[in-house]
Design a protein around this motif. Sequence first.
Motif, mmCIF file in Angstrom:
data_model
loop_
_atom_site.group_PDB
_atom_site.id
_atom_site.type_symbol
_atom_site.label_atom_id
_atom_site.label_comp_id
_atom_site.label_asym_id
_atom_site.label_seq_id
_atom_site.Cartn_x
_atom_site.Cartn_y
_atom_site.Cartn_z
ATOM 1 N N GLY A 118 -53.136 30.161 12.416
ATOM 2 C CA GLY A 118 -53.274 28.753 12.749
ATOM 3 C C GLY A 118 -52.455 27.850 11.850
ATOM 4 N N ARG A 119 -52.196 28.312 10.645
ATOM 5 C CA ARG A 119 -51.450 27.506 9.674
ATOM 6 C C ARG A 119 -49.940 27.535 9.917
ATOM 7 N NH1 ARG A 119 -52.634 23.170 6.717
ATOM 8 N NH2 ARG A 119 -51.214 22.965 4.958
ATOM 9 N N PHE A 120 -49.498 28.433 10.775
ATOM 10 C CA PHE A 120 -48.060 28.655 10.970
ATOM 11 C C PHE A 120 -47.321 27.380 11.379
ATOM 12 C CE2 PHE A 120 -44.502 29.794 13.814
ATOM 13 C CZ PHE A 120 -43.706 30.483 12.906
ATOM 14 N N CYS A 121 -47.991 26.510 12.156
ATOM 15 C CA CYS A 121 -47.317 25.293 12.630
ATOM 16 C C CYS A 121 -46.983 24.333 11.491
ATOM 17 C CB CYS A 121 -48.160 24.593 13.690
ATOM 18 S SG CYS A 121 -49.686 23.864 13.024
ATOM 19 N N ARG A 122 -47.567 24.539 10.315
ATOM 20 C CA ARG A 122 -47.306 23.646 9.180
ATOM 21 C C ARG A 122 -46.355 24.264 8.161
ATOM 22 N NH1 ARG A 122 -48.417 19.082 11.587
ATOM 23 N NH2 ARG A 122 -50.515 19.078 12.480
ATOM 24 N N THR A 123 -45.759 25.392 8.500
ATOM 25 C CA THR A 123 -44.771 26.007 7.613
ATOM 26 C C THR A 123 -43.379 25.794 8.195
ATOM 27 O OG1 THR A 123 -44.956 28.160 8.723
ATOM 28 C CG2 THR A 123 -46.421 27.755 6.862
ATOM 29 N N SER A 124 -42.360 25.963 7.352
ATOM 30 C CA SER A 124 -40.991 25.664 7.806
ATOM 31 C C SER A 124 -39.980 26.734 7.430
ATOM 32 C CB SER A 124 -40.542 24.316 7.237
ATOM 33 O OG SER A 124 -40.598 24.331 5.824
ATOM 34 N N SER A 125 -40.430 27.875 6.923
ATOM 35 C CA SER A 125 -39.488 28.940 6.560
ATOM 36 C C SER A 125 -38.794 29.469 7.811
ATOM 37 C CB SER A 125 -40.225 30.084 5.863
ATOM 38 O OG SER A 125 -40.744 29.666 4.625
#
Length: 295
Positions: A118-125
């Motif tokens: 669920g947290r993936f949308c807030r990462t940018s790598s």
Amino acid sequence: MSTATVTPPDAEAKGAPKLILDARNVTMRFGGLVAVGDVSMEVREGEIVGLIGPNGAGKTTFFNCLTGMYKPTEGQVSLFGTTIPPKPRAVVKAGMARTFQNIRLFGNMTALENVMVGRFCRTSSGAFTSIIRGPKFRREERETTERAHELLKYVGLGASAHVLARNMPYGDQRRLEIARALATDPKVLLLDEPTAGMNPKETEQAMELIFKIRDSGLAVVVIEHDMRFIFTLCDRVLCLVRGEVLVQGTPGEVQSDPRVIEAYIGAADDEDEEVEALELETTFSAATHDEEDGR
């Protein structure tokens, strides 16, 4: 049939909570079938709004229109005054997350891994950084893991971080879905029948969790069939019937409206239906007492 509530233009200027979600004249047609017809809804900061109605009333379809699962035939959905495109990823990044009526966890992943997804949308790598596991990837991976642990503790699942989702009790799976939705950092959380299949103790725990989420500053919209739950929980309630808003208002206003009882069980033309109506009214009355005692 529809009764709409119009917010005065100067409401916010007088100190009303900030408008977060604004759905205007949302209509969803499937061929000749109108599943949702001209439905409008406002959700403000720190507010819990309930969405009720008989089976087939269009509640989940309306949720799907709000969250980009469906592209509405007509109408628009705005967050913080900005119209959001009907794409799930864009909706989540804008600040709206949801759970589903039927649990949609990754069964072969642990509770911790489900929340990290669920947290993936807030990462940018990017892909290259992820492949070589560069410094940015490692930093975001560490931050994501820490945040996932925090959210599991927040919903009461801190001891289940490394348990496979498929092996968790039903009530815990429901809470895990909420933790995964919270991992997206939403400003408004949509819950589709969060207590379906729960026993009374699990239902009470779910209510406490939703109040906790509201008290943290999030707005919450809930679809639910449990009348006592919804009228105790919510600040406002909308009742949908055949895809349209039948009535909306405070829990007291909605539960005292005879059209709501009729929508659920039909007109009381014989003795059996009168008994059913009395039973439903008793449930509404009990919800009112629970609300007065709890607040």
